[in-house]
Design a protein around this motif. Structure first.
Motif, PDB file in Angstrom:
ATOM      1  N   ALA A 228       0.821  -1.208   0.000  1.00 34.53           N
ATOM      2  CA  ALA A 228       0.000   0.000   0.000  1.00 34.53           C
ATOM      3  C   ALA A 228       0.861   1.267   0.000  1.00 34.53           C
ATOM      4  N   THR A 229       2.074   1.169   0.524  1.00 34.32           N
ATOM      5  CA  THR A 229       2.961   2.337   0.600  1.00 34.32           C
ATOM      6  C   THR A 229       4.065   2.274  -0.448  1.00 34.32           C
ATOM      7  N   ARG A 230       3.868   1.454  -1.480  1.00 37.53           N
ATOM      8  CA  ARG A 230       4.924   1.278  -2.487  1.00 37.53           C
ATOM      9  C   ARG A 230       5.269   2.589  -3.186  1.00 37.53           C
ATOM     10  N   ARG A 231       4.270   3.415  -3.431  1.00 37.82           N
ATOM     11  CA  ARG A 231       4.512   4.670  -4.132  1.00 37.82           C
ATOM     12  C   ARG A 231       5.275   5.685  -3.286  1.00 37.82           C
ATOM     13  N   ILE A 232       5.260   5.516  -1.965  1.00 37.64           N
ATOM     14  CA  ILE A 232       5.985   6.441  -1.088  1.00 37.64           C
ATOM     15  C   ILE A 232       7.059   5.688  -0.306  1.00 37.64           C
ATOM     16  N   ARG A 233       7.566   4.612  -0.883  1.00 41.81           N
ATOM     17  CA  ARG A 233       8.544   3.784  -0.183  1.00 41.81           C
ATOM     18  C   ARG A 233       9.837   4.543   0.118  1.00 41.81           C
TER      19      ARG A 233
END
Length: 309
Positions: A228-233
């Motif tokens: 779910a946080t891949r885009r803000i990893r």
């Protein structure tokens, strides 16, 4: 003991010629020295089973490509771009290689053109030869495919969008296998030492199914937090959310089965408070990891707009 020869020197040379390669290219493709390749074709060395499998795999891939070229089916320009991108980072390894591979796999799974070509091959091409992997590699492969065997609503999507849920389920399966082996080894040691009694480790055996569920659920939910946080990893908040989600999922799932492992009674409020405290510590650990990676210039690259969500 010499390994059983599964390919003759003449078959090896004929396959190389059919591929249109010289001995140097063939040796490079199968990972041996040119001199060794010449010795194999001359018959002074027998062809190892592993080499024969790789050669047959290369020949089958070449045959399938020829069948596709003759089919008249449209090619996928995007697939060619992704394959070129993967080839550019394959030698470097690391996260860039893994991400490029997962992006490639995700595209093939969702592209109608690629799927049409795969369906044509399944119907018109001979099956790919099997690779006879060691038992431990087949076991790890089975664990890696656990996520794909989940019910459809829970099954992680292919490619980067579901990579951490698949990894979480894999880790849950691995911990389950480890727990089963640990109990089995402990029982054997008890029997050998003649110490089996009322406090035998077999008392934990009935808890293993519940422990398995906790491992799998905890790993899946932790992986979902990462996906779910891949885009803000690469961001601070991404690190914090990942740390907090991992702690809440793993420790929360394990704490739920704690009363079955020990004679303890955990009230609901106590359970929630404990998971909340662990979540906070997990978030702090994530923040610390972000500071360390930033200091070491080791933050992950932000995913570009072309990667699947």
């Amino acid at each position: 003991m010499r390994k059983k020869q599964t390919m003759t020197a003449a078959e090896l040379a004929a396959t190389r010629e059919r591929l249109g390669w010289d001995t140097e290219q063939m040796s490079r493709e199968i990972g041996i020295l040119p001199a060794e390749m010449e010795a194999l074709e001359a018959g002074s060395l027998s062809v190892p089973a592993e080499t024969a499998e790789i050669v047959r795999m290369l020949a089958a891939l070449d045959e399938r490509q020829a069948i596709l070229r003759a089919s008249g089916l449209p090619e996928c320009a995007r697939l060619d771009e992704l394959e070129a991108g993967f080839a550019a980072v394959a030698a470097a390894g690391g996260e860039a290689r893994e991400y490029a591979l997962q992006t490639l796999v995700a595209h093939e799974a969702g592209c109608p053109v690629c799927q049409g070509r795969v369906a044509y091959l399944n119907e018109h091409a001979p099956p790919m030869p099997d690779l006879h992997l060691p038992l431990w590699m087949r076991a790890f492969g089975g664990l890696a495919r656990l996520g794909d065997r989940l019910p459809a609503p829970l099954r992680p999507p292919p490619g980067p969008a579901g990579e951490h849920r698949r990894m979480g389920v894999f880790i849950g399966g691995y911990l389950t296998v480890f727990a089963v082996l640990l109990v089995a080894m402990s029982v054997v040691l008890e029997l050998v030492a003649g110490r089996r009694g009322e406090d035998s480790v077999l008392e934990f055996a009935p808890v293993l199914p519940v422990l398995t569920v906790a491992y799998l659920v905890g790993g899946y939910v932790a992986g979902a937090a990462w996906d779910a946080t891949r885009r803000i990893r690469h961001r601070f908040i991404g690190y914090v959310l990942r740390g907090a989600g991992t702690a809440a999922a793993l420790y929360g799932a394990m704490t739920m089965v704690l009363p079955l492992l020990k004679d303890v009674d955990i009230p609901v409020l106590g359970y929630l408070a404990g998971v909340g405290i662990l979540t906070v510590f997990g978030g702090l650990a994530g923040a610390g990891k972000w500071l360390k990676d930033r200091w070491m210039d080791d933050l992950p690259e932000p995913p570009d707009g072309q990667n699947p969500v």
